[in-house]
Design a protein around this motif. Structure first.
Motif, PDB file in Angstrom:
ATOM      1  N   GLY A   1      28.854  17.018   0.643  1.00  0.00           N
ATOM      2  CA  GLY A   1      27.480  16.604   0.403  1.00  0.00           C
ATOM      3  C   GLY A   1      26.418  17.494   0.994  1.00  0.00           C
TER       4      GLY A   1
ATOM      5  N   ASP B   1      24.582  19.932  -1.620  1.00  0.00           N
ATOM      6  CA  ASP B   1      23.608  19.232  -2.461  1.00  0.00           C
ATOM      7  C   ASP B   1      22.335  18.925  -1.675  1.00  0.00           C
ATOM      8  OD1 ASP B   1      25.293  19.293  -4.634  1.00  0.00           O
ATOM      9  OD2 ASP B   1      26.053  17.257  -4.342  1.00  0.00           O
ATOM     10  N   LEU B   2      22.473  18.510  -0.425  1.00  0.00           N
ATOM     11  CA  LEU B   2      21.306  18.207   0.410  1.00  0.00           C
ATOM     12  C   LEU B   2      20.451  19.446   0.610  1.00  0.00           C
ATOM     13  CD1 LEU B   2      19.601  16.531   2.394  1.00  0.00           C
ATOM     14  CD2 LEU B   2      21.301  17.059   4.155  1.00  0.00           C
TER      15      LEU B   2
ATOM     16  N   THR C   1      28.623  10.395   6.526  1.00  0.00           N
ATOM     17  CA  THR C   1      28.642  11.446   5.507  1.00  0.00           C
ATOM     18  C   THR C   1      27.218  11.640   4.991  1.00  0.00           C
ATOM     19  OG1 THR C   1      28.966   9.988   3.596  1.00  0.00           O
ATOM     20  CG2 THR C   1      30.951  10.722   4.776  1.00  0.00           C
TER      21      THR C   1
ATOM     22  N   SER D   1      26.215  11.509   2.070  1.00  0.00           N
ATOM     23  CA  SER D   1      25.904  10.571   0.985  1.00  0.00           C
ATOM     24  C   SER D   1      25.146   9.357   1.509  1.00  0.00           C
ATOM     25  CB  SER D   1      27.186  10.129   0.280  1.00  0.00           C
ATOM     26  OG  SER D   1      28.035   9.408   1.163  1.00  0.00           O
ATOM     27  N   GLU D   2      25.222   9.099   2.809  1.00  0.00           N
ATOM     28  CA  GLU D   2      24.522   7.961   3.417  1.00  0.00           C
ATOM     29  C   GLU D   2      23.092   8.297   3.841  1.00  0.00           C
ATOM     30  OE1 GLU D   2      28.641   6.267   5.512  1.00  0.00           O
ATOM     31  OE2 GLU D   2      26.904   6.806   6.729  1.00  0.00           O
TER      32      GLU D   2
ATOM     33  N   TYR E   1      16.811   9.762   2.161  1.00  0.00           N
ATOM     34  CA  TYR E   1      15.761  10.751   1.949  1.00  0.00           C
ATOM     35  C   TYR E   1      14.370  10.146   2.149  1.00  0.00           C
ATOM     36  CZ  TYR E   1      19.198  13.925  -0.188  1.00  0.00           C
ATOM     37  OH  TYR E   1      20.269  14.747  -0.405  1.00  0.00           O
TER      38      TYR E   1
ATOM     39  N   ARG F   1      16.704  11.787  -4.441  1.00  0.00           N
ATOM     40  CA  ARG F   1      17.619  12.499  -5.329  1.00  0.00           C
ATOM     41  C   ARG F   1      17.562  11.861  -6.701  1.00  0.00           C
ATOM     42  NH1 ARG F   1      22.047  15.087  -3.754  1.00  0.00           N
ATOM     43  NH2 ARG F   1      22.079  15.663  -5.943  1.00  0.00           N
TER      44      ARG F   1
END
Length: 236
Positions: free
Chosen positions: A99, A102-103, A221, A223-224, A227, A235
């Motif tokens: 992840g 992507d971030l 992770t 994904s948590e 933003y 996203r």
């Protein structure tokens, strides 16, 4: 100055600083393996209590802590030589953390200035990231604490983050800087610098470690990661 006891409510972020090991690349488990191998040569084990003290420290401090805590019959210089030989053997092509790519790409596309602050020496940083040149090019600069003359003291001191923030083209207000860190030493350094912190801790880090409560967010992770909490575009 001690780190704040409780983090303030997240506020809008203008600049982001990433640690490297354990945040961008999956290398902490390799460092643990390396230190454990050296300890085993002298009939010692490498417990989590010592690992927690070492996380995020520059190489000379890593050597000092491990040699002292484990009572190894070698000098710090001898430890560093063994350590770096194994780093060059095991860390030529580390994986990215799930992840994180992507971030980084999302923040870059959103116009957020980003940098890296790592306790590694520059030559070792270059070795570990040589296969990720396109991703690393999205950062405005990289500060390598073990070889940068402006970084006088390693984590948990705030020097590396203060130096890193000062090198952005537009100097940020420190409270608007967000740091991604995995280590207790790194969280303490960022908080002492007056910055916000998201912690991605090593799974073995004890749940009662005080640095967990000192971070603005603790995630297992990327994904948590929330933003919107820090004012980033969501996203899609």
């Amino acid at each position: 100055m001690a780190a704040k006891e409780k983090p303030t409510k997240p506020i809008k972020v203008t600049h982001v600083i990433f640690d490297l090991d354990g945040v961008i690349i999956e290398s902490e488990s390799v460092y643990e393996k390396i230190a454990a191998e050296i300890a085993e040569e002298y009939g010692k084990t490498y417990p989590i209590e010592v690992r927690a003290k070492v996380m995020g420290t520059p190489e000379p401090e890593t050597a000092r802590i491990i040699c002292q805590e484990l009572n190894l019959p070698i000098t710090q210089e001898q430890f560093i030589k063994k350590y770096e030989e194994k780093v060059k053997k095991y860390l030529t092509n580390p994986d990215l953390l799930p992840g994180v790519e992507d971030l980084i790409k999302h923040l870059h596309a959103s116009g957020i200035p980003m940098a890296v602050a790592t306790s590694s020496r520059e030559d070792l940083m270059q070795m570990k990231t040589k296969n990720y040149s396109n991703l690393m090019s999205l950062f405005s600069h990289v500060v390598c604490g073990s070889s940068d003359p402006e970084v006088k003291l390693g984590k948990p001191n705030p020097d590396i983050f203060l130096v890193c923030a000062s090198r952005f083209a537009k100097k940020p207000c420190l409270c608007h800087v967000l740091v991604f860190e995995d280590s207790p030493n790194g969280v303490a350094a960022a908080r002492t610098a007056g910055m916000q912190v998201v912690m991605i801790p090593n799974p073995d880090l004890p749940k009662d470690n005080p640095m967990r409560t000192n971070a603005n967010q603790v995630i297992s992770t990327f994904s948590e990661f929330s933003y919107e909490d820090f004012g980033f575009p969501p996203r899609k």
